[in-house]
Enzyme design. Sequence first.
Site, short mmCIF file in Angstrom:
data_model
loop_
_atom_site.label_atom_id
_atom_site.label_comp_id
_atom_site.label_asym_id
_atom_site.label_seq_id
_atom_site.Cartn_x
_atom_site.Cartn_y
_atom_site.Cartn_z
N ASN A 1 6.21 -5.84 -4.68
CA ASN A 1 6.68 -5.01 -3.60
C ASN A 1 7.92 -5.94 -2.86
O ASN A 1 7.87 -6.79 -2.09
CB ASN A 1 5.55 -5.16 -2.51
CG ASN A 1 5.60 -4.25 -1.23
OD1 ASN A 1 6.95 -4.07 -1.20
ND2 ASN A 1 4.50 -3.88 -0.56
N CYS B 1 7.86 -1.74 5.32
CA CYS B 1 8.27 -1.12 3.97
C CYS B 1 8.67 0.24 4.11
O CYS B 1 9.21 0.96 3.13
CB CYS B 1 6.86 -1.41 3.20
SG CYS B 1 6.42 -3.12 2.88
N HIS C 1 6.94 4.17 -2.32
CA HIS C 1 7.28 2.51 -2.11
C HIS C 1 6.32 1.86 -3.20
O HIS C 1 5.12 2.20 -3.43
CB HIS C 1 6.61 2.44 -0.66
CG HIS C 1 6.50 0.99 -0.34
ND1 HIS C 1 7.58 0.20 -0.91
CD2 HIS C 1 5.34 0.12 0.14
CE1 HIS C 1 7.03 -1.09 -0.46
NE2 HIS C 1 5.84 -1.08 -0.04
#
Length: 330
Positions: A285, A116, A255
């Site tokens: 996500n 990520c 994020h």
Amino acid sequence: MTQNVGIVGWGKFLPPNVVSNFDLVSMGIDTSDEWIVERTGIKSRRIAPADMSTSDMAFEAAKIALERSGKATSEIDLVIVATTSPDYIGFPSTASILQNRLGLRTVGAFDLSAACSGFGYALATGTQFVQNRTCRNVLVVGADSLSKLVNWSDRGSCILFGDGAGAVVLSATQEPGVIASDLHADGSEGSILMIKGGGTRKPLSDQVVADKEHLIFMEGRSVFKVAVNTVVNSLLETLGKIGKVPDDIDQLVLHQANSRIIQYVGEKLGLPDSKVFSNIATYGNTSAASIPIAIDEAVECGRIRPGDLVATIGFGAGFTWATNIIRWGV
Ligand code: COA
């Protein structure tokens, strides 16, 4: 002599299929909309159909970013795709597939694996190539289809992830754009978020598949703790290097992993909600795609304007984290 580097084009792509928390319950997952919203802030996510790969999404996002940049394909000198859900395990790289589909010359193309945090790593890497005049323009993409790697029988993790892609074009600019980057990894925390099987440590076998070790394993609480303990310090350190403080930030693009993490970081930095971007409710996500998708939306809705100081921070498996401070110039 080095030169200034900025983002001159941006774009995103989300697969059309919306999957709400209620849909997950209908699919037989032992969860509820209430639990997911309270613990994560997620209401829905996009899930790519079986025949849509990571490079398909990257292609759509990249086309928009290239068009916005006004650069011809012949002017792109390098392609970096941040992904941990490539079209193929090993090779060819998703970046090579993308380069071919975009009709680029035989310019360099490689995948960058930092989960990520991938886009943050790729942005910092691409910046170096333009800054030191090795490349005129670099296409940087963050794209992931983690829906194809989640363990749909693990309710603690499958509810979090969605699919998507975001892309930017980096070019030399008059004023500084990407002004500071800070990359980190702590391999000792590798086991809290990993895919245990299917690689060279534990090659794919019937047993690996039966044990679902080819899918995402996550210790949610540990990830949460490491994330909140690392990102605030990284941001403060990076700001300090350029003589800035949190108050100077116009928009924080963290994020999008969990609304509680986003809220915690915003509060720690003393930023009002209007300076902390969040679209996690809609997309969940999206891993390496989350920051470029958020940048695209923040620009489109006027949350990022020319001259703004934008702080982006990615974090994820590895454990890795990456901060980039950008003066938005377009
Ligand atoms: N629906 C309903 N209940 C669930 C559930 C779900 N989807 N997932 C877990 N639970 C249950 C657990 O079984 C547990 O039940 P028990 O108390 O009876 O044992 C309870 O909820 C608490 O589980 P826990 O895992 O401790 O919850 P949590 O508050 O830590 O929230 C996460 C779980 C995953 C939402 C949270 O840890 C998190 O977001 N971590 C960060 C993950 C992340 O960001 N990953 C990506 C990084 S890039």
